[in-house]
Write an enzyme that holds these catalytic residues in place. Structure first.
Site, PDB file in Angstrom:
ATOM      1  CB  VAL A 257      -0.943  -0.062   1.422  1.00  0.00           C
ATOM      2  CG1 VAL A 257      -1.730   1.192   1.274  1.00  0.00           C
ATOM      3  CG2 VAL A 257      -1.846  -1.107   1.255  1.00  0.00           C
ATOM      4  N   PRO A 258       1.273   1.894  -1.080  1.00  0.00           N
ATOM      5  CG  PRO A 258       0.684   2.588  -3.162  1.00  0.00           C
ATOM      6  CD  PRO A 258       0.256   1.748  -2.251  1.00  0.00           C
ATOM      7  CB  CYS A 259       2.097   5.352   2.831  1.00  0.00           C
ATOM      8  SG  CYS A 259       3.520   3.795   3.484  1.00  0.00           S
ATOM      9  CG  HIS A 260       6.669   4.511  -1.359  1.00  0.00           C
ATOM     10  ND1 HIS A 260       5.767   3.300  -1.114  1.00  0.00           N
ATOM     11  CD2 HIS A 260       6.997   4.446  -2.818  1.00  0.00           C
ATOM     12  CE1 HIS A 260       5.852   2.582  -2.029  1.00  0.00           C
ATOM     13  NE2 HIS A 260       6.299   3.288  -2.951  1.00  0.00           N
TER      14      HIS A 260
END
Length: 297
Positions: A257-260
């Site tokens: 889940v690409p919070c970056h």
């Protein structure tokens, strides 16, 4: 076993890891990118030869240190935002076969019910294990419904990472089981195994608001970024940028889940729960994957 009694059963510190050298290179680049340090200067900083460092870094990132330096500048982050395109638009110029879209299709997710969330993990068995990843040690947690947690840490910080994750679901039972988590580790960090016909199941354990934010994150394609304020608008809460930022920071399934890919409105990378250097590393690594894909065979 519960959170209070769960223990790491063995030393999981890797004997050798490219990421330790890469981390130091990224820190040097991140701090001094305005000075455009040369390969020779960076190699001297980390105690390697220019040739050796070039090979190691390119093997890890798919990019040379110089190309990576360009990929972590503020100007690049601003380009990632690409305000000329519809927000969270998945119809990229790379097309459906590009790795950015493959990553989107690779993940299938579901959320637990509000009642299950309120139970703080009661009735859940979390199987966990530490695995070497391109970004240091990865703590992976799975339930019978799928991947539920992915955290990162440097050598010696494993216990703190475990306690951080376990505190989110204090009533769950925790079982160290690397055999159960190894298949996830093998698939998550290997783009060649991002297959739409064999999706990775992810279970999102959070409040309704958090899950909505995490779902929005999953719609940001690889090689793109989105401002917190724009995510807030996407989920119908345009005045909730700060709450969105908190939900992004609480994301329990990092990388997948690409919070970056969430950044400040100016393009500034801002914080990351597992360290800003690691955020830069992930974004640069993704740039490398896209670069390799775009090169002619």
């Amino acid at each position: 076993m519960n959170m209070q009694t769960a223990l790491l059963q063995r030393d999981v510190t890797p004997e050798d890891s490219d990421y330790e050298i890469v981390r130091r290179v990224i820190e040097k680049i991140s701090l001094d990118y305005r000075d455009q340090p040369s390969l020779e200067e960076i190699a001297q900083e980390v105690g390697d030869t220019p040739t050796g460092l070039q090979k190691l870094f390119t093997r890890w990132a798919g990019l040379s240190p110089k190309a990576f330096l360009q990929a972590v500048t503020l100007d690049h982050a601003r380009r990632l935002l690409d305000s000329g395109m519809p927000l969270l638009d998945a119809a990229l110029e790379l097309g459906m076969s590009g790795p950015g879209r493959l990553h989107d299709l690779f993940v299938t997710h579901e959320a637990i019910s509000p009642g299950e969330y309120k139970a703080r993990g009661a009735g859940l068995t979390m199987r966990y294990g530490f695995h070497i990843s391109p970004f240091g040690q990865a703590l992976i947690m799975v339930t019978e419904r799928g991947l539920a947690g992915l955290a990162f840490c440097d050598a010696g910080e494993e216990r703190a990472a475990f306690e951080d994750m376990a505190s989110r679901w204090p009533n769950a039972d925790y079982v160290e089981d690397m055999a159960a988590t190894a298949p996830c580790a093998a698939r998550v960090f290997e783009p060649s195994r991002w297959r739409a016909d064999e999706p990775l199941r992810v279970v999102l354990i959070g409040t309704d608001f958090q899950v909505r934010v995490w779902d929005a994150l999953l719609k940001i394609p690889m090689g793109r970024a989105c401002a917190y304020s724009d995510i807030a608008g996407t989920i119908g809460k345009p005045s909730a940028s700060r709450a969105v930022g908190a939900a992004v920071g609480a994301n329990p399934v990092s990388f997948v889940v690409p919070c970056h890919r969430a950044v400040g409105k100016s393009g500034a990378l801002t914080g990351y729960h597992w360290g800003l250097t690691r955020k830069r590393a992930i974004l640069g690594w993704e740039a490398g994957q896209l670069s390799q894909y775009s090169q002619p065979a």
